[in-house]
Design an enzyme around this catalytic site. Structure first.
Site, mmCIF file in Angstrom:
data_model
loop_
_atom_site.group_PDB
_atom_site.id
_atom_site.type_symbol
_atom_site.label_atom_id
_atom_site.label_comp_id
_atom_site.label_asym_id
_atom_site.label_seq_id
_atom_site.Cartn_x
_atom_site.Cartn_y
_atom_site.Cartn_z
ATOM 1 N N SER A 178 0.820 -1.209 0.000
ATOM 2 C CA SER A 178 0.000 0.000 0.000
ATOM 3 C C SER A 178 0.859 1.268 0.000
ATOM 4 O O SER A 178 1.796 1.376 -0.786
ATOM 5 C CB SER A 178 -0.952 -0.041 1.203
ATOM 6 O OG SER A 178 -1.964 0.922 1.077
ATOM 7 N N ASP A 383 -8.600 -4.987 -6.573
ATOM 8 C CA ASP A 383 -8.251 -3.805 -5.770
ATOM 9 C C ASP A 383 -8.491 -2.536 -6.581
ATOM 10 O O ASP A 383 -7.875 -2.335 -7.626
ATOM 11 C CB ASP A 383 -6.781 -3.907 -5.344
ATOM 12 C CG ASP A 383 -6.291 -2.670 -4.601
ATOM 13 O OD1 ASP A 383 -7.133 -1.894 -4.099
ATOM 14 O OD2 ASP A 383 -5.067 -2.490 -4.514
ATOM 15 N N HIS A 439 -6.886 -5.429 -2.052
ATOM 16 C CA HIS A 439 -5.774 -4.679 -1.486
ATOM 17 C C HIS A 439 -5.170 -5.518 -0.361
ATOM 18 O O HIS A 439 -5.891 -6.145 0.409
ATOM 19 C CB HIS A 439 -6.305 -3.352 -0.949
ATOM 20 C CG HIS A 439 -5.264 -2.304 -0.789
ATOM 21 N ND1 HIS A 439 -4.499 -1.855 -1.850
ATOM 22 C CD2 HIS A 439 -4.855 -1.596 0.298
ATOM 23 C CE1 HIS A 439 -3.680 -0.921 -1.424
ATOM 24 N NE2 HIS A 439 -3.862 -0.751 -0.128
#
Length: 462
Positions: A178, A383, A439
């Site tokens: 991330s 994602d 994610h």
């Protein structure tokens, strides 16, 4: 020899006493019996007078610790604890046992798909204010940025190796997910430059791993619209209109461009109730034990599986905040008394003081190409926070040579994702999708992700 003033002597004694500390953890509340793997926790002091105390979890490889790679893992946010990757992201050795847990009494179990099956992994609470990491003065919390985060991470590693010299010969990889994808290549550059300049101790840096990681905030955001079109979240008609009226610029829309603004409003209406972390899962607000109790009027001592509620992944995260704020847990982890007020999985208040001084880390990747490292980049293909399309775009902007074209790779005879390999002289970059993942891909597809890193660390094709 002149005697030091008493006040200065006390400062130096305190500084020396907390610069670095570590403890071997044999038992943890919520886990039955002794831990069957070696877990260490500790603090390493960085910054001026070691005023910042970075907390870490270190799990030795369950394979061959003396030979397996060593990986430093950085969670996202900024401000998400390394503990998230340790128990939720399936990178670490433990996970919560939802079948046996109640919200007031979380239970832990072994994670069969941990990256620690094939690597020694350090999970770092960084930057300061994340997890159990803290500063001894208020000054330590100010002016935190991507570059200072990277500098302190490099300093952490140097000091950690001084206390753990037996791992200096292990292949070293830096991993991130991330937001920390912005920070990771800066850290790698610091290590690489330090090795060339003769910094001690020298590190056996081999490469880095990026999972659903940001690289360029504008690129990532600009691919939300094309991604939504590919996933049938917006119509082809709306996509073509938005593409035309916005001139493919979906992030810096001209306020006078009414046609683009109207199209973007329709796009937002289509996706606002979609969970961006995984577009196929429910979108939920974040819960707390009190919020859950008030909402459902249920007994929180019931097993988690018996609570009458719609399943929501975010509800799983409550367990970490209940568990990590338990005094028995903090004593077991050897957390310093009074160092933090309350543990939170992701410290959102960091955004108030955090300086986003690097919006794109692309220039660092361009620099590292010349160093000949191995790179693994993977994206969950569901994602929408960091769409795989944006990741492919920045990789292709590096102008590398495609040595292995886009092809599927299998786990248990089933397609686990699609991969492509790029090279430039000694530099090797493998990009892969993780089919069905969102994610933080290992949280959704742990078996496939373990197979991926196992093969990659072994220099085998995915």
């Amino acid at each position: 020899m002149a005697m030091l003033p008493q006040a200065l002597l006390l400062v130096l004694l305190f500084h020396t006493g907390v610069a670095s500390s570590s403890s071997i953890i044999n038992n943890l509340p919520g886990f039955f019996g002794d831990l069957p793997f070696k877990l260490e926790t500790g603090y390493v002091g960085v910054g001026d007078l070691d005023e910042v105390q970075l907390f870490y979890y270190f799990a030795e490889s369950e394979g061959s610790p003396e030979h397996d790679p060593l990986m430093l893992w950085l969670s996202g946010g900024p401000g998400c604890s390394g503990f998230h990757a340790f128990v939720y992201g399936s990178v670490g050795s433990l996970s919560f046992d939802y079948t046996e847990s109640s919200y007031n009494k979380p239970k832990l179990k072994l994670n069969p798909y941990s990256y620690t099956k094939v690597a020694n992994v350090i999970f770092l609470d960084a930057p300061v204010g994340t997890g159990f990491s803290y500063a001894k003065t208020w000054k330590g919390y100010t002016n935190m940025s991507a570059t200072s985060y990277a500098a302190q991470t490099y300093q952490f590693l140097k000091k950690w190796f001084l206390d753990h010299p037996k791992f200096l010969n292990n292949p070293l990889y830096i991993g991130a997910e991330s937001y920390s994808g912005i920070v990771l290549p800066i850290v790698v550059k610091e290590i690489s430059d330090g090795n060339e300049e003769g910094d001690e101790p020298p590190m056996n840096l081999k490469g880095y791993v990026l999972g659903n990681a940001g690289c360029d905030s504008k690129k990532d955001m600009s691919y939300t619209v094309p991604f939504s079109h590919l996933k049938a979240l917006i119509s082809d008609e709306l996509y073509q209109s938005t593409k035309r009226n916005c001139n493919e610029n979906y992030t810096d829309v001209d306020p006078s461009n009414e046609l683009c603004l109207d199209d973007m409003e329709l796009v937002n209406e289509c996706v606002k109730d979609i969970n961006p972390a995984h577009i196929l899962e429910p979108k939920c607000t974040y819960s707390s034990p009190n919020h859950l109790s008030n909402k459902h009027s249920v007994n929180l001592l019931l097993p988690f599986s018996q609570l009458p509620r719609q399943w929501c992944r975010k509800d799983n995260y409550i367990f970490s905040e209940v568990w990590a704020n338990d005094k028995a847990v903090q004593n077991a982890l050897h957390i310093r008394e009074g160092s933090i007020k309350e543990w939170v999985r992701c410290n959102r208040s960091l955004s108030a003081s955090y300086i986003h001084d690097v919006s794109s880390s692309l220039v660092y990747h361009e620099y590292l190409i010349k160093k000949g490292y191995r790179v693994l980049v993977y994206s969950g293909d569901q994602d929408m926070m960091v769409p795989y399309l944006g990741t492919i775009d920045w990789i292709e902007s590096l102008n590398l040579n495609v040595t292995f074209p886009w092809k599927p790779w299998l786990v248990n005879g089933q397609v686990a994702g699609y991969r492509v390999q790029y090279t430039y002289e000694k530099y090797h970059l493998t990009f892969t999708t993780i089919k069905g993942a969102g994610h933080v891909a290992p949280e959704y597809k742990p078996e496939e992700c373990l197979a991926m890193v196992r093969r990659w660390f072994a220099y085998d094709p995915l």
